[in-house]
Design an enzyme around this catalytic site. Structure first.
Site, PDB file in Angstrom:
ATOM      1  N   LYS A 168      62.876   5.189 -18.647  1.00  0.00           N
ATOM      2  CA  LYS A 168      63.991   5.388 -19.568  1.00  0.00           C
ATOM      3  C   LYS A 168      65.235   5.769 -18.771  1.00  0.00           C
ATOM      4  O   LYS A 168      65.360   6.885 -18.283  1.00  0.00           O
ATOM      5  CB  LYS A 168      63.709   6.485 -20.592  1.00  0.00           C
ATOM      6  CG  LYS A 168      64.775   6.532 -21.698  1.00  0.00           C
ATOM      7  CD  LYS A 168      64.861   7.861 -22.394  1.00  0.00           C
ATOM      8  CE  LYS A 168      65.736   8.851 -21.664  1.00  0.00           C
ATOM      9  NZ  LYS A 168      67.173   8.476 -21.654  1.00  0.00           N
ATOM     10  N   SER A 227      69.280  17.613 -14.685  1.00  0.00           N
ATOM     11  CA  SER A 227      69.672  19.023 -14.723  1.00  0.00           C
ATOM     12  C   SER A 227      68.462  19.947 -14.781  1.00  0.00           C
ATOM     13  O   SER A 227      67.379  19.564 -15.248  1.00  0.00           O
ATOM     14  CB  SER A 227      70.556  19.286 -15.944  1.00  0.00           C
ATOM     15  OG  SER A 227      69.781  19.235 -17.135  1.00  0.00           O
ATOM     16  N   THR A 228      68.667  21.185 -14.360  1.00  0.00           N
ATOM     17  CA  THR A 228      67.596  22.188 -14.392  1.00  0.00           C
ATOM     18  C   THR A 228      67.146  22.504 -15.817  1.00  0.00           C
ATOM     19  O   THR A 228      65.933  22.550 -16.072  1.00  0.00           O
ATOM     20  CB  THR A 228      68.039  23.463 -13.652  1.00  0.00           C
ATOM     21  OG1 THR A 228      68.242  23.147 -12.272  1.00  0.00           O
ATOM     22  CG2 THR A 228      66.994  24.558 -13.754  1.00  0.00           C
ATOM     23  N   THR A 284      67.081  20.609 -18.447  1.00  0.00           N
ATOM     24  CA  THR A 284      66.256  19.500 -18.920  1.00  0.00           C
ATOM     25  C   THR A 284      64.915  19.491 -18.202  1.00  0.00           C
ATOM     26  O   THR A 284      63.869  19.230 -18.816  1.00  0.00           O
ATOM     27  CB  THR A 284      66.984  18.158 -18.718  1.00  0.00           C
ATOM     28  OG1 THR A 284      68.244  18.203 -19.374  1.00  0.00           O
ATOM     29  CG2 THR A 284      66.176  17.005 -19.283  1.00  0.00           C
ATOM     30  N   GLY A 285      64.920  19.780 -16.899  1.00  0.00           N
ATOM     31  CA  GLY A 285      63.671  19.862 -16.145  1.00  0.00           C
ATOM     32  C   GLY A 285      62.741  20.929 -16.697  1.00  0.00           C
ATOM     33  O   GLY A 285      61.518  20.723 -16.773  1.00  0.00           O
ATOM     34  N   GLU A 329      63.482  16.619  -9.558  1.00  0.00           N
ATOM     35  CA  GLU A 329      64.618  16.799  -8.638  1.00  0.00           C
ATOM     36  C   GLU A 329      65.797  17.202  -9.497  1.00  0.00           C
ATOM     37  O   GLU A 329      66.411  16.382 -10.177  1.00  0.00           O
ATOM     38  CB  GLU A 329      64.881  15.491  -7.867  1.00  0.00           C
ATOM     39  CG  GLU A 329      65.737  15.695  -6.629  1.00  0.00           C
ATOM     40  CD  GLU A 329      67.205  15.421  -6.873  1.00  0.00           C
ATOM     41  OE1 GLU A 329      67.885  16.360  -7.345  1.00  0.00           O
ATOM     42  OE2 GLU A 329      67.661  14.312  -6.594  1.00  0.00           O
ATOM     43  N   CYS A 386      73.615  14.839  -6.518  1.00  0.00           N
ATOM     44  CA  CYS A 386      72.868  16.103  -6.597  1.00  0.00           C
ATOM     45  C   CYS A 386      73.010  16.917  -5.312  1.00  0.00           C
ATOM     46  O   CYS A 386      73.188  18.129  -5.337  1.00  0.00           O
ATOM     47  CB  CYS A 386      71.391  15.814  -6.864  1.00  0.00           C
ATOM     48  SG  CYS A 386      71.072  15.117  -8.489  1.00  0.00           S
ATOM     49  N   GLU A 429      77.469  24.451 -10.803  1.00  0.00           N
ATOM     50  CA  GLU A 429      77.526  23.153 -10.118  1.00  0.00           C
ATOM     51  C   GLU A 429      78.616  22.305 -10.763  1.00  0.00           C
ATOM     52  O   GLU A 429      78.547  21.982 -11.947  1.00  0.00           O
ATOM     53  CB  GLU A 429      76.170  22.443 -10.221  1.00  0.00           C
ATOM     54  CG  GLU A 429      76.155  21.096  -9.528  1.00  0.00           C
ATOM     55  CD  GLU A 429      74.835  20.358  -9.686  1.00  0.00           C
ATOM     56  OE1 GLU A 429      74.568  19.461  -8.858  1.00  0.00           O
ATOM     57  OE2 GLU A 429      74.081  20.668 -10.622  1.00  0.00           O
TER      58      GLU A 429
END
Length: 470
Positions: A170, A222-223, A225-226, A243, A277, A374
């Site tokens: 996706k 993004s963190t 979402t991770g 990542e 990133c 960031e």
């Protein structure tokens, strides 16, 4: 005539069950193309197809998979011009950078094709032989971002195929078109169901990460979402490679030759308009060189030609989307209001498009948002320090750790400093360079697992110990 784009499910091109959505050119704010919008039911169809295809693809030979990847590389190469043009129009980067992305995708695919999957002999005695084998996991779900849409899709998909897994991808809804074309190329070279692609935003991502038939998720983004993916993947204990965000620090040591390193610092901070990133996002400079470094960076920033990536001579494109554009603007404005000096740039360009020029911000403090958050865009805060140990501590003070760098004329001394940085990759006199043979990944809140090289390849496998009694 504008080409049509389709979902790829079980080797077939399929219209989106929810119609289409528009993909926007960030340089013009005009529609590039309509993109199919998948339903969750179509995602389920794609996963079912991948699950069925895995029953035979997992037993394909090494030679078969290697040859398939080399044919895919041939296909990317044959369509390089069209792929690069699509990338420029939907992502915004200048044409030379899009061409480099396509070239990198070809090279990465060929490198991955030729990687070996080892069988390790743990014991071979008179009575016993023990071997460690690597087996594919099953269906791999790939969720890719908008900054390097073709390259990162290749990073996710090729090792999955090489190791005998099947894929449901996706891509980001902001830049899906080049990835659809990649999936079309791949689908021609592998059995039906081995490569599947669905597009759409609402509900599709969470359905992938929670799907009981998907055995691994590879995600770049993004963190937050991770973290959501990790929670959602717990149901069937999916393997994860995450990542996530970075806020990479670079430290210039007092012995560095500023004239020799300035170009490298600028290019790695503003690579892809800073939308990378592992770009350099915080620069710590010793007080004895601070003004000289700032002057050189401003000179390089002012030399850029900001414009549409399709225009000849453009070296610096737009920010990819309005949300990111607004964030960059907000961070620079916040720094300015809190006493920082904006040495160049600092204001959006007038007219259509999400154009924000390369911006150097000086006299910043560690508590400003432009340092703590960031930016992921075309701005670089330059931070003064007087003691190297203090600079290392400040560089390590954030909760992410993707990359970091040390810039110095003393390689041995720089190496000692670099090894103290809390990050997955530490560069010396460079930054943001990723290579197909060098494992890359983050620590702390920048995720876990690695990509690239044999270590990255084996993340797509499960070990099986074969214990043979003679």
């Amino acid at each position: 005539m504008q080409r049509e784009y389709s979902l790829i499910i079980n080797g077939e091109q399929v219209a989106g069950g929810r119609g289409t959505f528009d993909v926007i050119n960030p340089a013009t704010e005009e529609v590039v193309s309509a993109c199919p919008y998948a339903t969750v039911e179509q995602l389920n169809d794609a996963v079912d197809a991948a699950d069925e295809a895995f029953k035979t693809w997992q037993y394909s030979s090494d030679a078969e998979r290697k040859q398939a990847l080399h044919r895919i590389a041939d296909g990317i190469e044959a369509n390089a011009a069209e792929l690069a043009e699509i990338i420029v129009k939907e992502q915004g980067k200048p044409m030379f950078l899009a061409q480099a992305e396509v070239g990198g995708a070809v090279a990465w695919t060929r490198y991955t094709a030729d990687l070996e999957i080892p069988v390790e002999v743990l014991e071979d005695s008179d009575n016993k032989r023990i071997e460690l084998h690597r087996k594919p996991l099953g269906v791999v779900g790939s969720i890719t971002p908008w900054n390097w849409p073709l390259m990162i899709a290749v990073w996710h998909i090729m090792p999955a195929l090489r190791t005998g897994n099947t894929v449901v991808c996706k891509p980001s809804g902001l830049t899906p078109l080049n990835t659809i074309m990649l999936a079309e190329i791949i689908s021609k070279e592998v059995p039906a169901g081995v490569m599947n692609l669905v597009t759409g935003e609402s509900g599709i991502g969470s359905a992938i990460t929670g799907h009981e038939k998907i055995r691994k998720i590879v995600f770049t983004g993004s963190t937050p979402t991770g973290q959501a993916i990790m929670r959602n993947a717990a149901g069937n204990l999916k393997r994860l490679t995450l990542e996530l965000g970075g806020n990479d620090a670079g430290i210039i040591l007092p012995d560095a030759d500023v004239n020799a390193i300035a170009e490298g610092i600028f290019q790695t901070a503003f690579l892809n308009m800073g939308q990378t990133c592992a770009a350099l996002k915080r620069l710590y400079v010793h007080e004895t060189q601070y003004d000289q470094v700032c002057d050189k960076l401003v000179e390089l920033a002012n030399a850029q030609s900001v414009g549409d990536g399709m225009a000849e001579g453009t070296t610096f494109g737009p920010v990819q989307n309005k949300d990111q554009f607004d964030l960059v603007k907000d961070l620079v404005d916040d720094a300015r209001e809190n006493g920082a000096s904006v040495l160049c740039g600092g204001q959006p360009l007038e007219g259509k498009g999400f154009f924000y020029p390369p911006t150097i911000v000086a006299n910043v403090t560690d508590d400003m948002r432009i340092v703590t958050e960031e930016q992921f865009g075309p701005t670089l805060p330059v931070i003064r320090y007087s003691d190297v140990d203090d600079a290392v501590e400040r560089a390590n003070s954030c909760d992410v750790g993707l990359g970091g760098s040390v810039w110095s004329s003393d390689i041995e001394g720089a190496q000692k400093i670099a090894q103290r940085l809390e990050c997955g990759t530490a560069w010396i006199n460079g930054h943001a360079e990723v290579l197909p043979h060098a494992p890359f990944g983050g620590c702390k809140m920048s995720g876990f697992g690695v990509e690239f090289g044999q270590e990255g390849l084996l993340e797509y496998t499960v070990p099986q110990t074969l214990n043979i009694n003679k």
